[in-house]
Write a protein that holds these residues in place. Sequence first.
Motif, PDB file in Angstrom:
ATOM      1  N   UNK A   1       8.271   1.470  16.899  1.00  0.00           N
ATOM      2  CA  UNK A   1       7.366   0.454  16.360  1.00  0.00           C
ATOM      3  C   UNK A   1       6.915   0.741  14.927  1.00  0.00           C
ATOM      4  N   UNK A   2       7.515   1.718  14.287  1.00  0.00           N
ATOM      5  CA  UNK A   2       7.048   2.109  12.946  1.00  0.00           C
ATOM      6  C   UNK A   2       7.166   0.960  11.946  1.00  0.00           C
ATOM      7  N   UNK A   3       8.304   0.285  11.910  1.00  0.00           N
ATOM      8  CA  UNK A   3       8.487  -0.814  10.948  1.00  0.00           C
ATOM      9  C   UNK A   3       7.444  -1.907  11.163  1.00  0.00           C
ATOM     10  N   UNK A   4       7.172  -2.227  12.431  1.00  0.00           N
ATOM     11  CA  UNK A   4       6.169  -3.238  12.755  1.00  0.00           C
ATOM     12  C   UNK A   4       4.782  -2.814  12.275  1.00  0.00           C
ATOM     13  N   UNK A   5       4.413  -1.582  12.578  1.00  0.00           N
ATOM     14  CA  UNK A   5       3.095  -1.073  12.189  1.00  0.00           C
ATOM     15  C   UNK A   5       2.946  -1.056  10.674  1.00  0.00           C
ATOM     16  N   UNK A   6       3.948  -0.539   9.981  1.00  0.00           N
ATOM     17  CA  UNK A   6       3.880  -0.472   8.511  1.00  0.00           C
ATOM     18  C   UNK A   6       3.823  -1.849   7.872  1.00  0.00           C
ATOM     19  N   UNK A   7       4.564  -2.800   8.421  1.00  0.00           N
ATOM     20  CA  UNK A   7       4.599  -4.148   7.846  1.00  0.00           C
ATOM     21  C   UNK A   7       3.265  -4.874   8.024  1.00  0.00           C
ATOM     22  N   UNK A   8       2.685  -4.738   9.203  1.00  0.00           N
ATOM     23  CA  UNK A   8       1.441  -5.459   9.490  1.00  0.00           C
ATOM     24  C   UNK A   8       0.200  -4.761   8.967  1.00  0.00           C
ATOM     25  N   UNK A   9       0.220  -3.437   8.997  1.00  0.00           N
ATOM     26  CA  UNK A   9      -0.981  -2.665   8.660  1.00  0.00           C
ATOM     27  C   UNK A   9      -0.618  -1.470   7.787  1.00  0.00           C
ATOM     28  N   UNK A  10      -0.338  -1.703   6.511  1.00  0.00           N
ATOM     29  CA  UNK A  10       0.015  -0.588   5.629  1.00  0.00           C
ATOM     30  C   UNK A  10      -1.136   0.420   5.526  1.00  0.00           C
ATOM     31  N   UNK A  11      -0.768   1.664   5.274  1.00  0.00           N
ATOM     32  CA  UNK A  11      -1.773   2.718   5.120  1.00  0.00           C
ATOM     33  C   UNK A  11      -2.761   2.377   4.010  1.00  0.00           C
ATOM     34  N   UNK A  12      -3.994   2.781   4.192  1.00  0.00           N
ATOM     35  CA  UNK A  12      -4.990   2.651   3.131  1.00  0.00           C
ATOM     36  C   UNK A  12      -4.668   3.622   2.012  1.00  0.00           C
ATOM     37  N   UNK A  13      -5.014   3.249   0.815  1.00  0.00           N
ATOM     38  CA  UNK A  13      -4.798   4.131  -0.331  1.00  0.00           C
ATOM     39  C   UNK A  13      -5.826   5.251  -0.372  1.00  0.00           C
ATOM     40  N   UNK A  14      -6.973   5.047   0.246  1.00  0.00           N
ATOM     41  CA  UNK A  14      -8.052   6.022   0.216  1.00  0.00           C
ATOM     42  C   UNK A  14      -7.777   7.135   1.225  1.00  0.00           C
ATOM     43  N   UNK A  15      -7.130   8.208   0.770  1.00  0.00           N
ATOM     44  CA  UNK A  15      -6.722   9.289   1.664  1.00  0.00           C
ATOM     45  C   UNK A  15      -7.916   9.959   2.338  1.00  0.00           C
ATOM     46  N   UNK A  16      -9.029  10.097   1.635  1.00  0.00           N
ATOM     47  CA  UNK A  16     -10.154  10.777   2.258  1.00  0.00           C
ATOM     48  C   UNK A  16     -10.711   9.985   3.432  1.00  0.00           C
ATOM     49  N   UNK A  17     -10.745   8.673   3.319  1.00  0.00           N
ATOM     50  CA  UNK A  17     -11.216   7.845   4.431  1.00  0.00           C
ATOM     51  C   UNK A  17     -10.290   7.992   5.639  1.00  0.00           C
ATOM     52  N   UNK A  18      -8.997   8.031   5.399  1.00  0.00           N
ATOM     53  CA  UNK A  18      -8.013   8.248   6.466  1.00  0.00           C
ATOM     54  C   UNK A  18      -8.221   9.634   7.079  1.00  0.00           C
ATOM     55  N   UNK A  19      -8.361  10.652   6.239  1.00  0.00           N
ATOM     56  CA  UNK A  19      -8.613  12.012   6.714  1.00  0.00           C
ATOM     57  C   UNK A  19      -9.906  12.080   7.530  1.00  0.00           C
ATOM     58  N   UNK A  20     -10.923  11.371   7.073  1.00  0.00           N
ATOM     59  CA  UNK A  20     -12.214  11.404   7.755  1.00  0.00           C
ATOM     60  C   UNK A  20     -12.097  10.876   9.183  1.00  0.00           C
ATOM     61  N   UNK A  21     -11.323   9.814   9.373  1.00  0.00           N
ATOM     62  CA  UNK A  21     -11.141   9.285  10.727  1.00  0.00           C
ATOM     63  C   UNK A  21     -10.333  10.266  11.587  1.00  0.00           C
ATOM     64  N   UNK A  22      -9.357  10.927  10.997  1.00  0.00           N
ATOM     65  CA  UNK A  22      -8.610  11.969  11.720  1.00  0.00           C
ATOM     66  C   UNK A  22      -9.586  13.063  12.156  1.00  0.00           C
ATOM     67  N   UNK A  23     -10.432  13.518  11.249  1.00  0.00           N
ATOM     68  CA  UNK A  23     -11.404  14.571  11.563  1.00  0.00           C
ATOM     69  C   UNK A  23     -12.297  14.139  12.720  1.00  0.00           C
TER      70      UNK A  23
END
Length: 187
Positions: free
Chosen positions: A107-129
């Motif tokens: 499902x990677x192509x589907x996920x990337x097409x519909x919901x591209x990663x945010x540019x704000x890496x720290x916000x992404x990292x924060x949710x991982x944390x």
Amino acid sequence: MSDQLTSWARAVAESELAEPLPRRWAHTQGVADRAGHLEGVLGDRAGLLVSAAVLHDVGYAPRLAATGFHPLDGARFLRDVHGADGRLTRLVANHSFALLEAEERGLRDELEAEFPLLENQFLVDALVWCDMTTTPHGSPTTAEARVAEILGRYGAESLVGRFIRRAAPEIFAAVARVKAELVAQPR
């Protein structure tokens, strides 16, 4: 606005998770609590993080499980049913290195097409944390213990086991980046 967003997010997550999946709801509340600890380093983005934290697993709700891949199912639900903000749906869709699991599921192509990663890496990292330092019951833990718990629950050779083994170095790196920011933050 962020208080409204977090109130709405909590209401949506509770209505979808509390009754059918009480343990998932406990985890979700713990993840949201962890997000609250990052307000000092996130400033005006804290409300977005708390909202994403409380909604990150909404796709596990039985009535929403269209693909069986909770990040995609949850993000689609938030977008299509609630008209949620694109940053919020992208965080939910991509939480905790979901692209790697999407790849395992085809499902990677589907996920990337519909919901591209945010540019704000720290916000992404924060949710991982937030997610990867919270147990299934909602208590704080280490990322290492959380990864070990996931491997134990699903098995190393399962789809989720393969994903988490691939994602572990990225998870640990993201958690380390957030910890460094927390340490650097004046008290």
